[in-house]
Write an enzyme that holds these catalytic residues in place. Structure first.
Site, PDB file in Angstrom:
ATOM      1  N   ASP A 126       0.967  -1.281   0.087  1.00  0.00           N
ATOM      2  CA  ASP A 126      -0.040   0.034   0.003  1.00  0.00           C
ATOM      3  C   ASP A 126       0.870   1.220   0.013  1.00  0.00           C
ATOM      4  O   ASP A 126       1.955   1.293   0.577  1.00  0.00           O
ATOM      5  CB  ASP A 126      -0.941  -0.156   1.176  1.00  0.00           C
TER       6      ASP A 126
HETATM    7  N1  URA Z   1      -1.088  -5.996   3.776  1.00  0.00           N
HETATM    8  C1  URA Z   1      -1.694  -4.911   3.978  1.00  0.00           C
HETATM    9  O1  URA Z   1      -2.890  -4.561   4.339  1.00  0.00           O
HETATM   10  N2  URA Z   1      -1.013  -3.805   3.168  1.00  0.00           N
HETATM   11  C2  URA Z   1       0.113  -3.956   2.671  1.00  0.00           C
HETATM   12  O2  URA Z   1       0.676  -3.054   2.070  1.00  0.00           O
HETATM   13  C3  URA Z   1       0.572  -5.105   2.833  1.00  0.00           C
HETATM   14  C4  URA Z   1      -0.044  -6.400   3.275  1.00  0.00           C
END
Ligand code: URA
Length: 230
Positions: A101
């Site tokens: 993310d």
């Molecule tokens: N899980 C998430 O919620 N976000 C990420 O960036 C990676 C794994």
């Protein structure tokens, strides 16, 4: 493969420029002048562009310490991408291995090797990913038991695979999962009534984020690291 593909892939040329070089009689294959772009060649053929002998580029593998605020995409109309941290000459054929993310930091892998990428991201192979997770509320035994057993995420029909939880302190856990569903860690913690404040990926399989890499830094993987995830 076609000669124009070989030329564009090995030299970073557009397909159009590769074809122009071929039709202008600049390319020989095993000593013979070839003027047809669709001429079939092998990696082992001796291919010359003018006086220069070409070689088929080997696959490339990198790790990056992803900073926050960059998106994991090759291009994005609105946000800066992780690719902006790499010099342009490395971009060609490079793909991001699984997404983090925008606000997640830590280990990101990038490669030109499609098979290797698939080996890591395919759910079938259950490649582990380890995250340091800072939480809004203290973690409790019930939540740890649920995460370890598997939780039902919103919109899914099956429990998550069993995860490993190491408690660092009451609002920080090290979580290892063997899947990579969309926002998986955030959704897992939401499913047990908590909220992720920050997320940092420490490892993918046996590849650990190099402590020498500051945020935004990257380096090539060693052959041992690459082989460990084959
Ligand atoms: N899980 C998430 O919620 N976000 C990420 O960036 C990676 C794994």
């Amino acid at each position: 493969m076609r000669l124009d593909y070989y030329l564009s892939h090995s030299q970073g040329l557009s397909r159009k420029d590769a074809k122009i070089n071929i039709t202008k009689s600049r390319v020989t294959v095993n000593g013979i002048l070839i003027k047809k772009a669709n001429h079939q060649v092998l990696e082992s053929d001796q291919i010359m562009l003018g006086d220069v002998e070409l070689s088929w580029p080997s696959e490339r593998y990198y790790m990056m310490n992803k900073p926050a605020d960059l998106v994991c995409a090759n291009q994005d109309a609105e946000h800066a991408t992780v690719m902006s941290l790499l010099p342009e000459n490395l971009h060609k054929d490079l793909n991001i291995v699984g997404r983090l993310d925008k606000d997640t930091t830590g280990l990101l892998l990038l490669t030109t090797d499609g098979q290797w990428l698939h080996r890591i991201t395919s759910p079938k192979h259950e490649c582990s990913k380890t995250y340091l997770v800072n939480l809004d509320s203290p973690i409790n035994d019930q939540a740890i038991a649920e995460l370890t057993h598997g939780v039902m995420l919103n919109g899914e029909s099956r429990l998550t695979l069993p995860a490993t939880v190491e408690v660092m302190n009451e609002t920080c856990i090290r979580l290892t999962i063997k899947e990579g569903k969309y926002h998986q860690v955030k959704r897992m913690l939401a499913a047990v009534g908590n909220h992720v404040v920050s997320l940092h990926r420490e490892a993918i399989g046996s590849i650990e984020l190099d402590a020498e890499l500051s945020a935004g830094g990257f380096r090539e993987l060693t052959s041992n690291e690459v082989d460990a995830l084959r």
